[in-house]
Design a protein around this motif. Sequence first.
Motif, PDB file in Angstrom:
ATOM      1  N   ARG A  75      62.143   4.139  33.396  1.00 17.43           N
ATOM      2  CA  ARG A  75      60.465   5.153  33.299  1.00 17.43           C
ATOM      3  C   ARG A  75      61.104   6.732  33.407  1.00 17.43           C
ATOM      4  O   ARG A  75      60.381   7.329  32.911  1.00 17.43           O
ATOM      5  CB  ARG A  75      60.390   5.102  34.831  1.00 17.43           C
ATOM      6  N   THR A  76      62.469   6.982  32.914  1.00 20.69           N
ATOM      7  CA  THR A  76      62.438   8.152  33.203  1.00 20.69           C
ATOM      8  C   THR A  76      63.294   8.455  31.349  1.00 20.69           C
ATOM      9  O   THR A  76      63.427   9.123  30.855  1.00 20.69           O
ATOM     10  CB  THR A  76      64.278   8.333  33.715  1.00 20.69           C
ATOM     11  N   GLY A  77      62.669   7.338  30.823  1.00 20.35           N
ATOM     12  CA  GLY A  77      62.769   7.257  28.906  1.00 20.35           C
ATOM     13  C   GLY A  77      64.055   6.208  28.862  1.00 20.35           C
ATOM     14  O   GLY A  77      64.308   7.159  27.073  1.00 20.35           O
ATOM     15  N   CYS A 151      62.405   4.847  19.410  1.00 18.08           N
ATOM     16  CA  CYS A 151      62.329   4.078  20.407  1.00 18.08           C
ATOM     17  C   CYS A 151      61.782   3.010  20.745  1.00 18.08           C
ATOM     18  O   CYS A 151      60.246   2.658  19.731  1.00 18.08           O
ATOM     19  CB  CYS A 151      60.537   4.611  21.348  1.00 18.08           C
ATOM     20  N   PRO A 152      62.693   1.329  20.239  1.00 15.44           N
ATOM     21  CA  PRO A 152      62.168   0.582  19.962  1.00 15.44           C
ATOM     22  C   PRO A 152      60.730  -0.043  20.785  1.00 15.44           C
ATOM     23  O   PRO A 152      59.970  -1.450  20.544  1.00 15.44           O
ATOM     24  CB  PRO A 152      63.215  -0.447  21.059  1.00 15.44           C
ATOM     25  N   VAL A 153      59.796   0.873  22.342  1.00 12.85           N
ATOM     26  CA  VAL A 153      59.167   0.616  22.237  1.00 12.85           C
ATOM     27  C   VAL A 153      57.943   1.345  21.511  1.00 12.85           C
ATOM     28  O   VAL A 153      56.038   0.209  21.544  1.00 12.85           O
ATOM     29  CB  VAL A 153      58.431   0.912  24.297  1.00 12.85           C
ATOM     30  N   CYS A 154      57.671   2.748  21.454  1.00 17.43           N
ATOM     31  CA  CYS A 154      56.501   3.020  21.328  1.00 17.43           C
ATOM     32  C   CYS A 154      57.567   4.219  19.979  1.00 17.43           C
ATOM     33  O   CYS A 154      55.887   4.409  19.572  1.00 17.43           O
ATOM     34  CB  CYS A 154      56.227   4.480  22.044  1.00 17.43           C
ATOM     35  N   GLY A 155      57.481   3.830  19.321  1.00 16.65           N
ATOM     36  CA  GLY A 155      58.397   4.461  18.304  1.00 16.65           C
ATOM     37  C   GLY A 155      58.747   5.855  18.101  1.00 16.65           C
ATOM     38  O   GLY A 155      58.708   6.741  17.184  1.00 16.65           O
ATOM     39  N   GLY A 156      58.236   6.506  19.940  1.00 11.63           N
ATOM     40  CA  GLY A 156      58.594   8.096  19.560  1.00 11.63           C
ATOM     41  C   GLY A 156      60.314   8.255  19.192  1.00 11.63           C
ATOM     42  O   GLY A 156      61.823   7.204  19.615  1.00 11.63           O
ATOM     43  N   LYS A 157      60.413   9.938  19.425  1.00  8.34           N
ATOM     44  CA  LYS A 157      61.965  10.004  18.992  1.00  8.34           C
ATOM     45  C   LYS A 157      63.038   9.847  20.286  1.00  8.34           C
ATOM     46  O   LYS A 157      62.697   9.948  21.362  1.00  8.34           O
ATOM     47  CB  LYS A 157      61.534  11.352  18.514  1.00  8.34           C
ATOM     48  N   VAL A 158      63.719   8.951  19.438  1.00  9.59           N
ATOM     49  CA  VAL A 158      65.211   9.188  20.733  1.00  9.59           C
ATOM     50  C   VAL A 158      66.355  10.687  20.662  1.00  9.59           C
ATOM     51  O   VAL A 158      66.508  10.819  19.752  1.00  9.59           O
ATOM     52  CB  VAL A 158      65.720   8.070  20.293  1.00  9.59           C
ATOM     53  N   VAL A 159      66.677  11.077  21.622  1.00 13.09           N
ATOM     54  CA  VAL A 159      67.618  12.105  21.295  1.00 13.09           C
ATOM     55  C   VAL A 159      68.966  11.691  22.755  1.00 13.09           C
ATOM     56  O   VAL A 159      68.360  11.069  23.083  1.00 13.09           O
ATOM     57  CB  VAL A 159      66.641  13.333  22.045  1.00 13.09           C
ATOM     58  N   ARG A 160      69.978  12.236  22.905  1.00 16.71           N
ATOM     59  CA  ARG A 160      71.043  12.062  23.203  1.00 16.71           C
ATOM     60  C   ARG A 160      71.493  13.927  24.028  1.00 16.71           C
ATOM     61  O   ARG A 160      71.897  14.687  22.974  1.00 16.71           O
ATOM     62  CB  ARG A 160      72.228  11.773  22.514  1.00 16.71           C
ATOM     63  N   THR A 161      70.843  14.087  24.851  1.00 13.16           N
ATOM     64  CA  THR A 161      71.129  14.943  25.010  1.00 13.16           C
ATOM     65  C   THR A 161      72.750  15.851  25.234  1.00 13.16           C
ATOM     66  O   THR A 161      74.022  14.767  25.869  1.00 13.16           O
ATOM     67  CB  THR A 161      70.506  16.268  26.668  1.00 13.16           C
ATOM     68  N   GLU A 162      73.563  16.869  24.749  1.00 16.09           N
ATOM     69  CA  GLU A 162      74.873  17.141  24.633  1.00 16.09           C
ATOM     70  C   GLU A 162      75.386  17.402  25.495  1.00 16.09           C
ATOM     71  O   GLU A 162      75.067  17.885  27.336  1.00 16.09           O
ATOM     72  CB  GLU A 162      74.929  18.871  23.658  1.00 16.09           C
ATOM     73  N   GLY A 163      76.638  16.303  26.467  1.00 12.14           N
ATOM     74  CA  GLY A 163      77.093  16.470  27.575  1.00 12.14           C
ATOM     75  C   GLY A 163      76.890  15.199  28.306  1.00 12.14           C
ATOM     76  O   GLY A 163      77.335  14.897  29.202  1.00 12.14           O
ATOM     77  N   GLU A 164      75.901  14.492  27.784  1.00 13.59           N
ATOM     78  CA  GLU A 164      75.458  13.073  29.061  1.00 13.59           C
ATOM     79  C   GLU A 164      75.429  11.733  28.356  1.00 13.59           C
ATOM     80  O   GLU A 164      75.638  12.000  26.720  1.00 13.59           O
ATOM     81  CB  GLU A 164      74.049  13.448  29.433  1.00 13.59           C
ATOM     82  N   ALA A 165      75.889  10.986  28.496  1.00 17.48           N
ATOM     83  CA  ALA A 165      76.037  10.088  28.301  1.00 17.48           C
ATOM     84  C   ALA A 165      74.813   9.626  27.874  1.00 17.48           C
ATOM     85  O   ALA A 165      74.949   8.005  26.520  1.00 17.48           O
ATOM     86  CB  ALA A 165      77.091   8.578  29.328  1.00 17.48           C
ATOM     87  N   ASP A 166      73.796   8.911  27.954  1.00 15.51           N
ATOM     88  CA  ASP A 166      72.047   7.965  27.943  1.00 15.51           C
ATOM     89  C   ASP A 166      71.358   8.583  26.865  1.00 15.51           C
ATOM     90  O   ASP A 166      71.570  10.361  26.805  1.00 15.51           O
ATOM     91  CB  ASP A 166      71.458   8.603  29.488  1.00 15.51           C
ATOM     92  N   HIS A 167      71.202   8.041  26.062  1.00 14.43           N
ATOM     93  CA  HIS A 167      70.183   7.636  25.341  1.00 14.43           C
ATOM     94  C   HIS A 167      68.231   7.948  25.689  1.00 14.43           C
ATOM     95  O   HIS A 167      68.533   7.239  26.866  1.00 14.43           O
ATOM     96  CB  HIS A 167      69.924   7.687  24.155  1.00 14.43           C
ATOM     97  N   ARG A 168      67.992   9.079  24.764  1.00 12.17           N
ATOM     98  CA  ARG A 168      66.028   9.134  25.847  1.00 12.17           C
ATOM     99  C   ARG A 168      64.672   8.993  24.932  1.00 12.17           C
ATOM    100  O   ARG A 168      65.201   9.983  24.013  1.00 12.17           O
ATOM    101  CB  ARG A 168      65.802   9.798  27.598  1.00 12.17           C
ATOM    102  N   CYS A 169      64.686   8.244  24.898  1.00 12.59           N
ATOM    103  CA  CYS A 169      63.364   8.856  24.414  1.00 12.59           C
ATOM    104  C   CYS A 169      61.582   9.857  24.553  1.00 12.59           C
ATOM    105  O   CYS A 169      61.583   9.793  26.617  1.00 12.59           O
ATOM    106  CB  CYS A 169      61.589   7.185  24.344  1.00 12.59           C
TER     107      CYS A 169
END
Length: 413
Positions: A75-77, A151-169
């Motif tokens: 839910r957070t992307g 994003c495998p669901v919507c095709g939106g851009k996926v980013v990874r914020t510097e210093g974080e482990a997670d990728h997000r839509c």
Amino acid sequence: MAKNFEAVHAFISEWEGKRESLPYEIDGIVVKVDRVSLQDELGFTGKAPRWAIAYKYAARAGVTQVEDILVQVGRTGKLTPVAALKPVPIGGTTVSRATLHNMDEIERLGVKIGDWVEVERGGDVIPKVTRVVEDKEHPRGHKMFHMPEKCPVCGGKVVRTEGEADHRCVNANCPAKLRETILHFASRHVMNIEGMGDALVNQLTDRAMVNNVADIYKLTKDDLLNLERMGEKSAQNVLGEIEASKKLPLERVIFGLGIRFVGERTAQFLAEHFGSMDALMKSSEEELLEVEEVGPRIAASILEFFREPKNRELIEQLRRAGLSFTGKKKERGTRLVGKTFVLTGTLAHMTRDQAKKLIEDAGGRVAGSVSKKTDYVVAGSDAGSKLDKAKELGVRVQSEDEFVAEFKLLKGK
């Protein structure tokens, strides 16, 4: 009842041996402090008592092959890589999926598609990959996994914020985020809309009947009756639950917004501090940092959420739906502002929770341990190590009567 740690360990060992003979699954033993006065002194965290702890037995594990690595969107992307496994029985359950958490974990494990891996059920519940198995019977795979750029669901851009482990839509309208957002909003500890589970939410989102959480409040009986497995009585029950949720307090609505890092406890502190959604929306970073347990990271997340026009429009839709946007603001005094207290021992005239409330209502803070930053230690009978620590650090120690007399927090005192 165990009298010492040796007896506790003996009990744990005894029941680990009997584990397989029980007619139900257990994953450990809960050890509790029995004396109520010690329970009062130890207190609680936001989620659990400090006087009880779970001892977990070694997780059950199995070895199987990674057939693929899939990506789930929450839910957070957040994009979570999940190992699709050759089904393997572990602790009475057949496991075919196991979380890999993020790319850092995949790189740490060195896992590839086709590898044989050891899988544990963490807490005997959640399957996770713990290591890659490499020997003659278990040859290595050769296909590397790469986190998708879209994003495998919507095709939106996926980013990874510097210093974080997670990728997000970053697409706010991603359907996967929408499903999880609605499930969170409707869950028991948020808006408590019973009956709005996976099956119903999937239908509502797949048919575009609900495009955000505010659309829940626009649903009609005819809308619900058009769904699969939804009869007259079930539809009426769901509508009744939706209507009842409008009466829940402000902190539930704040929690339901899904602001990153804002959990149930933080939402309550925000509601008590600001007293209304409007005041929270208008708050500055400095004002947010005054809220209990809100630090720079949480404050930045709240500000970011309310700066987004789509989020502000969502809040207006919830307002029009009739949800609670005001609450009882917790008025704090200024007598103890800037002062940190630690409570220890058994108090004679009030419970520890009552003493904590008095201090916080007067603007002070209650800490769980003694440090150089502690201003006062209030010591009741049977005070223990916290009192010793206070004397060692030279922190001022007061009896309950001295505390009440100096700060005059009780009426009539």
